[in-house]
Design a protein around this motif. Structure first.
Motif, PDB file in Angstrom:
ATOM      1  N   VAL A   1      -8.944 -34.739 -17.976  1.00  0.00           N
ATOM      2  CA  VAL A   1      -9.307 -35.794 -17.047  1.00  0.00           C
ATOM      3  C   VAL A   1      -8.587 -37.105 -17.356  1.00  0.00           C
ATOM      4  O   VAL A   1      -8.229 -37.877 -16.450  1.00  0.00           O
ATOM      5  CB  VAL A   1     -10.838 -35.993 -17.015  1.00  0.00           C
ATOM      6  CG1 VAL A   1     -11.342 -36.556 -18.344  1.00  0.00           C
ATOM      7  CG2 VAL A   1     -11.235 -36.900 -15.858  1.00  0.00           C
TER       8      VAL A   1
ATOM      9  N   ASP B   1     -15.801 -40.824 -14.975  1.00  0.00           N
ATOM     10  CA  ASP B   1     -16.619 -40.013 -14.075  1.00  0.00           C
ATOM     11  C   ASP B   1     -16.312 -40.311 -12.613  1.00  0.00           C
ATOM     12  O   ASP B   1     -16.605 -39.502 -11.735  1.00  0.00           O
ATOM     13  CB  ASP B   1     -18.103 -40.251 -14.343  1.00  0.00           C
ATOM     14  CG  ASP B   1     -18.576 -39.631 -15.653  1.00  0.00           C
ATOM     15  OD1 ASP B   1     -17.861 -38.730 -16.161  1.00  0.00           O
ATOM     16  OD2 ASP B   1     -19.635 -40.039 -16.168  1.00  0.00           O
TER      17      ASP B   1
ATOM     18  N   ALA C   1     -11.056 -46.379 -12.360  1.00  0.00           N
ATOM     19  CA  ALA C   1     -11.685 -45.600 -13.424  1.00  0.00           C
ATOM     20  C   ALA C   1     -11.175 -46.020 -14.799  1.00  0.00           C
ATOM     21  O   ALA C   1     -11.959 -46.155 -15.752  1.00  0.00           O
ATOM     22  CB  ALA C   1     -11.431 -44.113 -13.192  1.00  0.00           C
TER      23      ALA C   1
ATOM     24  N   ASN D   1     -14.775 -45.793 -16.881  1.00  0.00           N
ATOM     25  CA  ASN D   1     -15.695 -44.786 -16.338  1.00  0.00           C
ATOM     26  C   ASN D   1     -14.889 -43.687 -15.644  1.00  0.00           C
ATOM     27  O   ASN D   1     -14.659 -43.731 -14.425  1.00  0.00           O
ATOM     28  CB  ASN D   1     -16.663 -45.440 -15.354  1.00  0.00           C
ATOM     29  CG  ASN D   1     -17.689 -44.460 -14.806  1.00  0.00           C
ATOM     30  OD1 ASN D   1     -17.812 -43.329 -15.298  1.00  0.00           O
ATOM     31  ND2 ASN D   1     -18.423 -44.878 -13.789  1.00  0.00           N
TER      32      ASN D   1
ATOM     33  N   ASP E   1      -1.426 -34.478 -14.037  1.00  0.00           N
ATOM     34  CA  ASP E   1      -2.723 -34.135 -13.465  1.00  0.00           C
ATOM     35  C   ASP E   1      -2.970 -32.635 -13.460  1.00  0.00           C
ATOM     36  O   ASP E   1      -4.103 -32.183 -13.252  1.00  0.00           O
ATOM     37  CB  ASP E   1      -2.834 -34.679 -12.035  1.00  0.00           C
ATOM     38  CG  ASP E   1      -1.778 -34.083 -11.107  1.00  0.00           C
ATOM     39  OD1 ASP E   1      -0.586 -34.181 -11.441  1.00  0.00           O
ATOM     40  OD2 ASP E   1      -2.157 -33.531 -10.054  1.00  0.00           O
TER      41      ASP E   1
ATOM     42  N   LEU F   1     -13.608 -40.161 -11.285  1.00  0.00           N
ATOM     43  CA  LEU F   1     -12.601 -39.210 -10.809  1.00  0.00           C
ATOM     44  C   LEU F   1     -13.219 -37.950 -10.218  1.00  0.00           C
ATOM     45  O   LEU F   1     -12.499 -37.121  -9.658  1.00  0.00           O
ATOM     46  CB  LEU F   1     -11.650 -38.838 -11.947  1.00  0.00           C
ATOM     47  CG  LEU F   1     -10.667 -39.943 -12.364  1.00  0.00           C
ATOM     48  CD1 LEU F   1      -9.839 -39.498 -13.547  1.00  0.00           C
ATOM     49  CD2 LEU F   1      -9.767 -40.327 -11.202  1.00  0.00           C
ATOM     50  N   GLN F   2     -14.542 -37.820 -10.340  1.00  0.00           N
ATOM     51  CA  GLN F   2     -15.195 -36.695  -9.680  1.00  0.00           C
ATOM     52  C   GLN F   2     -15.051 -36.783  -8.160  1.00  0.00           C
ATOM     53  O   GLN F   2     -15.150 -35.783  -7.456  1.00  0.00           O
ATOM     54  CB  GLN F   2     -16.675 -36.651 -10.064  1.00  0.00           C
ATOM     55  CG  GLN F   2     -16.915 -36.322 -11.530  1.00  0.00           C
ATOM     56  CD  GLN F   2     -18.383 -36.344 -11.908  1.00  0.00           C
ATOM     57  OE1 GLN F   2     -19.255 -36.486 -11.052  1.00  0.00           O
ATOM     58  NE2 GLN F   2     -18.667 -36.207 -13.197  1.00  0.00           N
ATOM     59  N   ALA F   3     -14.779 -37.991  -7.662  1.00  0.00           N
ATOM     60  CA  ALA F   3     -14.574 -38.173  -6.223  1.00  0.00           C
ATOM     61  C   ALA F   3     -13.252 -37.578  -5.761  1.00  0.00           C
ATOM     62  O   ALA F   3     -13.044 -37.407  -4.556  1.00  0.00           O
ATOM     63  CB  ALA F   3     -14.629 -39.657  -5.868  1.00  0.00           C
ATOM     64  N   GLU F   4     -12.365 -37.269  -6.685  1.00  0.00           N
ATOM     65  CA  GLU F   4     -11.052 -36.714  -6.344  1.00  0.00           C
ATOM     66  C   GLU F   4     -11.162 -35.443  -5.526  1.00  0.00           C
ATOM     67  O   GLU F   4     -10.449 -35.254  -4.528  1.00  0.00           O
ATOM     68  CB  GLU F   4     -10.257 -36.452  -7.637  1.00  0.00           C
ATOM     69  CG  GLU F   4      -8.968 -35.683  -7.447  1.00  0.00           C
ATOM     70  CD  GLU F   4      -9.115 -34.193  -7.731  1.00  0.00           C
ATOM     71  OE1 GLU F   4      -8.214 -33.421  -7.332  1.00  0.00           O
ATOM     72  OE2 GLU F   4     -10.133 -33.814  -8.354  1.00  0.00           O
ATOM     73  N   SER F   5     -12.082 -34.573  -5.903  1.00  0.00           N
ATOM     74  CA  SER F   5     -12.236 -33.314  -5.190  1.00  0.00           C
ATOM     75  C   SER F   5     -12.707 -33.530  -3.754  1.00  0.00           C
ATOM     76  O   SER F   5     -12.235 -32.866  -2.824  1.00  0.00           O
ATOM     77  CB  SER F   5     -13.228 -32.412  -5.932  1.00  0.00           C
ATOM     78  OG  SER F   5     -13.399 -31.190  -5.252  1.00  0.00           O
TER      79      SER F   5
END
Length: 202
Positions: free
Chosen positions: A33, A108, A101, A106, A28, A110-114
């Motif tokens: 991504v 995208d 994901a 999808n 990571d 993984l944008q929730a990771e932050s």
């Protein structure tokens, strides 16, 4: 009995703290991504983070059951209780997010990771927990007797360095985990010898 429990828990904490960086997937950190998703989705991701949780819980137990008691016997456990929810998000939240994901195609999601990692409440609770855990470990180290004290002091220094080491490369974090394990193993071993020597002198 309490002294024996404390020694055992110190040893368990050492093994768990070493296992965390040794088992943790580090892809990571590559900046890709797809690699991040595979790292989070790996079975080793929750396993390694659970190892970290066990390390903190065992350390708190070792301090709480130590022979000499004081403010540190409750400050360290309170700190650990405050930081463990962050590990839960890492262990299970990110793993579930990444698996979803990858299965859906999808990335995208993984944008929730932050948001999961870096929201103010999570970070504040985690940082406060680390500070309290470090303070409790320092108090415990200062009251440890015999040669075990030097290993306890080393443990306290390494626990105090836990937050800044998150911003270092994987090799440094792995070395930190191993060093913390060795310090805790030293506490477990020398605490037993100190107690045995005290009994033989009676």
């Amino acid at each position: 009995m309490a002294a024996t429990t404390s020694r055992i828990l110190a040893g368990v904490a050492g093994a768990a703290f070493a296992a965390f960086p040794l088992l943790r997937p580090w892809d990571d950190k590559l900046g890709d991504v797809t690699e991040m998703a595979h790292a989070f989705a790996s079975p080793l991701w929750p396993l390694s983070h659970v190892s970290g949780m066990v390390g903190w819980a065992a350390l708190a137990g070792a301090i709480a059951t130590s022979v000499r008691r004081g403010w540190w016997t409750w400050v360290a456990p309170v700190g650990v209780a405050a930081l463990l929810p962050y590990y839960g998000v890492e262990a299970f939240g990110l793993n579930g997010l990444a698996r979803t994901a990858l299965e859906s195609g999808n990335l995208d999601l993984l944008q929730a990771e932050s948001v999961m990692r870096n929201s103010p409440l999570q970070l504040s609770l985690f940082a406060a927990g680390l500070v309290l855990a470090a303070a409790g470990t320092i108090g415990w180290a200062m009251t440890t007797r015999g040669r075990a004290r030097w290993f306890a002091v080393a443990t306290a220094v390494l626990v105090a360095a836990y937050l800044p080491q998150f911003f270092t490369p994987p090799a440094v974090r792995t070395a930190h985990g191993i060093a913390l394990a060795l310090a805790l193993f030293g506490v477990a071993a020398w605490s037993r010898r100190t107690r045995a020597g005290a009994r033989s002198a009676e």
